[in-house]
Design a protein around this motif. Structure first.
Motif, mmCIF file in Angstrom:
data_model
loop_
_atom_site.group_PDB
_atom_site.id
_atom_site.type_symbol
_atom_site.label_atom_id
_atom_site.label_comp_id
_atom_site.label_asym_id
_atom_site.label_seq_id
_atom_site.Cartn_x
_atom_site.Cartn_y
_atom_site.Cartn_z
ATOM 1 N N UNK A 188 35.313 32.496 42.030
ATOM 2 C CA UNK A 188 34.315 33.204 42.837
ATOM 3 C C UNK A 188 34.509 32.891 44.323
ATOM 4 N N UNK A 189 34.544 33.935 45.134
ATOM 5 C CA UNK A 189 34.603 33.753 46.580
ATOM 6 C C UNK A 189 35.840 33.049 47.092
ATOM 7 N N UNK A 190 36.908 32.993 46.282
ATOM 8 C CA UNK A 190 38.094 32.213 46.658
ATOM 9 C C UNK A 190 38.667 32.625 48.005
ATOM 10 N N UNK A 191 38.658 33.931 48.282
ATOM 11 C CA UNK A 191 39.195 34.441 49.560
ATOM 12 C C UNK A 191 38.132 35.262 50.302
ATOM 13 N N UNK A 192 36.887 34.921 50.057
ATOM 14 C CA UNK A 192 35.746 35.587 50.691
ATOM 15 C C UNK A 192 35.822 35.409 52.218
ATOM 16 N N UNK A 193 35.696 36.501 52.935
ATOM 17 C CA UNK A 193 35.717 36.519 54.397
ATOM 18 C C UNK A 193 37.056 36.068 54.989
ATOM 19 N N UNK A 194 38.130 36.351 54.291
ATOM 20 C CA UNK A 194 39.458 36.194 54.897
ATOM 21 C C UNK A 194 39.748 37.513 55.610
ATOM 22 N N UNK A 195 39.104 37.681 56.725
ATOM 23 C CA UNK A 195 39.045 38.986 57.392
ATOM 24 C C UNK A 195 40.359 39.438 58.011
ATOM 25 N N UNK A 196 41.331 38.511 58.146
ATOM 26 C CA UNK A 196 42.628 38.882 58.740
ATOM 27 C C UNK A 196 43.730 39.060 57.701
ATOM 28 N N UNK A 197 43.399 38.865 56.426
ATOM 29 C CA UNK A 197 44.412 38.950 55.373
ATOM 30 C C UNK A 197 44.973 40.368 55.292
ATOM 31 N N UNK A 198 46.282 40.494 55.392
ATOM 32 C CA UNK A 198 46.920 41.812 55.443
ATOM 33 C C UNK A 198 47.605 42.199 54.137
ATOM 34 N N UNK A 199 48.188 41.231 53.456
ATOM 35 C CA UNK A 199 48.891 41.517 52.198
ATOM 36 C C UNK A 199 48.447 40.542 51.121
ATOM 37 N N UNK A 200 48.510 41.017 49.889
ATOM 38 C CA UNK A 200 48.105 40.156 48.769
ATOM 39 C C UNK A 200 48.872 40.572 47.526
ATOM 40 N N UNK A 201 49.449 39.588 46.854
ATOM 41 C CA UNK A 201 50.208 39.846 45.636
ATOM 42 C C UNK A 201 49.461 39.280 44.435
ATOM 43 N N UNK A 202 49.248 40.108 43.414
ATOM 44 C CA UNK A 202 48.606 39.678 42.183
ATOM 45 C C UNK A 202 49.651 38.941 41.329
ATOM 46 N N UNK A 203 49.426 37.666 41.023
ATOM 47 C CA UNK A 203 50.418 36.923 40.231
ATOM 48 C C UNK A 203 50.543 37.469 38.806
ATOM 49 N N UNK A 204 51.699 37.248 38.215
ATOM 50 C CA UNK A 204 52.022 37.847 36.914
ATOM 51 C C UNK A 204 51.092 37.402 35.792
ATOM 52 N N UNK A 205 50.597 36.166 35.863
ATOM 53 C CA UNK A 205 49.779 35.622 34.773
ATOM 54 C C UNK A 205 48.275 35.750 35.003
ATOM 55 N N UNK A 206 47.871 36.369 36.119
ATOM 56 C CA UNK A 206 46.447 36.430 36.457
ATOM 57 C C UNK A 206 45.651 37.178 35.393
ATOM 58 N N UNK A 207 44.558 36.529 34.927
ATOM 59 C CA UNK A 207 43.688 37.112 33.913
ATOM 60 C C UNK A 207 42.264 37.341 34.416
ATOM 61 N N UNK A 208 41.850 36.538 35.384
ATOM 62 C CA UNK A 208 40.457 36.595 35.821
ATOM 63 C C UNK A 208 40.353 36.629 37.340
ATOM 64 N N UNK A 209 39.504 37.548 37.835
ATOM 65 C CA UNK A 209 39.180 37.628 39.261
ATOM 66 C C UNK A 209 37.680 37.416 39.389
ATOM 67 N N UNK A 210 37.280 36.369 40.083
ATOM 68 C CA UNK A 210 35.876 36.006 40.174
ATOM 69 C C UNK A 210 35.063 36.899 41.106
#
Length: 480
Positions: A170-192
């Motif tokens: 939960x909220x792991x990257x909350x308000x990372x307002x400058x983040x431009x790119x993001x890669x979903x890892x291959x094993x990801x099962x849950x997004x909080x």
């Protein structure tokens, strides 16, 4: 003035000297086991034969040693570097396997950190508020990014997440307002919840390595396209949510400044917290019949909205759901809505009236008729009036909050009670009238019987007198 400058300079020199002495080569700087374990830069705890850094005491450090006094340093404890605002770069050795909760929270100057390759555990809020951190590489030994780990890292532009990560908290990257790119890892099962909230700069999301997610039309969704997790900041104009979507997750489109009109399909039942918050150019939100709940802050600060029409199927409106929609001058709340959360419509300054139906069983504090002054204090909204049903939750709210209101009806149970009472009163009166009538009739019949008996008795007595008189006359005749 000169004395103050000299004292300041002396303090600065002392701090610099302490930082130079932060890493003595041998055991001579580390005090004994019965005393506080310290080398002038850190305070340690001895745990299971290894050192845990309990607290950083130096003003400035650039690296953490792997060994002290022949003992391995394998952990950074909770709050160990909290609010060490002078640290700008830090190299953490590979011997460290654990970084505790809040370990680097509030290190506002930290722009570069090298994490250990053997790191197994990263604590909650570990780098929260490290506002100058621009990039970070997570080691392949991690399987989880915990709650609020990088919350409010508002200069973070990229992060390298290994394919071993299965959960983003939960909220792991909350308000990372400058983040431009993001890669979903291959094993990801849950997004909080709120993991990707307020990404104002996100340009690209890559889900190609993961079979459970897909990016389509600028939206990160599950493979079935039933759930939307995040939309790109570059989305502009009319936004049509795909017909297959049932849930729009928390923060999915927060900070998407280019959306002008929103169209949500009939299958969508949930609009989660912050889903469309801070979208100031949304002028129209076409919400479907079938929608069951609107989350907290769902449309907060959407200054372009002028009309808010809640579908009849919505049972709950979350706290601050439409807060600070300053140009909304029309709000339609239908029969069927059950609960309205705290401050749900606070700061809707153009709103001058609202009708709240009797189906609403709960109205949170400051939900209607309130706004903020220039200092952020809650004040009454001038010229606002509520139309409420007598005895309803809205009626009680208006009286308690001292909001002007008009009573447009009464609660059904009150009406039924009044009708029953009136019916009972009428029944009692009718019964009394019947009894009185019967009494009168009985009295009249008794009087008539008595009168008749009296008349019969008088007639009988008169007859006896006549007979007696005749007898006397006959006797006189016989004597002659």
């Amino acid at each position: 003035m000169k004395l103050n400058k000299l004292l300041s300079a002396a303090a600065a020199i002392a701090a610099a000297l302490s930082s130079l002495a932060a890493f003595p080569a041998g055991a001579e700087g580390l005090q004994g086991p019965d005393d506080v374990l310290s080398d002038g830069a850190f305070i340690y705890d001895l745990v299971d034969g290894c050192y845990t850094i309990k607290r950083c005491t130096a003003s400035i450090v650039t690296e953490i040693p792997a060994v002290r006094n022949g003992v391995t340093i394998n952990a950074i404890g909770d709050n160990a570097f909290a609010n060490c605002s002078a640290i700008s770069k830090l190299d953490i050795p590979d011997s460290v396997k654990t970084i505790g909760d809040n370990a680097f929270v509030g290190c506002t100057s930290l722009s570069e950190v090298i994490l250990p390759e053997r790191l197994e555990h990263l604590g909650e809020h570990a780098f929260m508020g490290c506002s100058m951190l621009e990039t970070i590489i997570l080691p392949e030994t991690l399987t989880e990014i915990p709650a609020y780990a990088f919350n409010m890292c508002d200069h973070l532009k990229s992060i390298d997440i290994p394919d071993t990560v299965t959960s983003i908290g939960d909220g792991a990257f909350y308000e990372c307002t400058s983040l431009e790119t993001f890669r979903i890892p291959a094993s990801l099962e849950k997004i909080g919840t709120l993991a990707f909230n307020e990404w104002y700069s996100i340009k690209d999301i890559d889900a190609s390595a993961n079979d459970s997610y897909v990016v389509e039309d600028g939206m990160l969704m599950d493979k079935k396209k039933a759930v939307i997790y995040r939309g790109l900041a570059s989305i502009e104009g009319d936004l049509y949510i795909p017909d297959t979507v049932t849930t729009i997750k928390s923060g999915a489109f927060s900070g998407c400044l280019g959306i002008s009109n929103l169209f949500v399909p009939d299958k969508t039942t949930v609009i989660d917290d912050y889903a469309f918050a801070y979208c100031p150019n949304i002028k129209k939100a076409d919400l479907p019949q079938g929608l069951s709940s609107i989350g907290e802050w769902a449309f907060a600060f959407d200054e372009g909205l002028t009309t808010i029409e809640i579908p009849t199927t919505v049972s709950s409106i979350g706290s601050l759901a439409f807060a600070n929609c300053i140009n909304a001058d029309k709000v339609l709340i239908p029969e069927g809505v059950g609960t309205i959360g705290e401050k749900a419509f606070i700061g809707c300054d153009a709103l001058k009236s609202v009708n709240v139906t009797k189906s609403v069983t709960s109205v949170g504090e400051q939900a209607f008729g309130k706004t903020y002054d220039s200092e952020g204090n809650v004040i009454d909204l001038e010229g606002f009036t509520m139309s409420v049903f007598g005895g309803s939750a809205a009626h009680k709210y208006a009286k308690k909050a001292k909001v002007k209101y008009d009573v447009v009806g009464r609660d059904l149970s009150s009406i039924i009670f009044i009708i029953v009472v009136i019916a009972l009163i009428i029944g009692v009166i009718a019964a009394a009238a019947v009894l009185m009538t019967k009494s009168r009739k009985s009295a009249d019949r008794g009087a008539k019987k008595a009168k008749k008996k009296a008349e019969e008795k008088a007639a009988e007595e008169n007859y006896e007198k006549i007979v007696e008189t005749d007898k006397k006359k006959d006797n006189k005749k016989d004597k002659k």
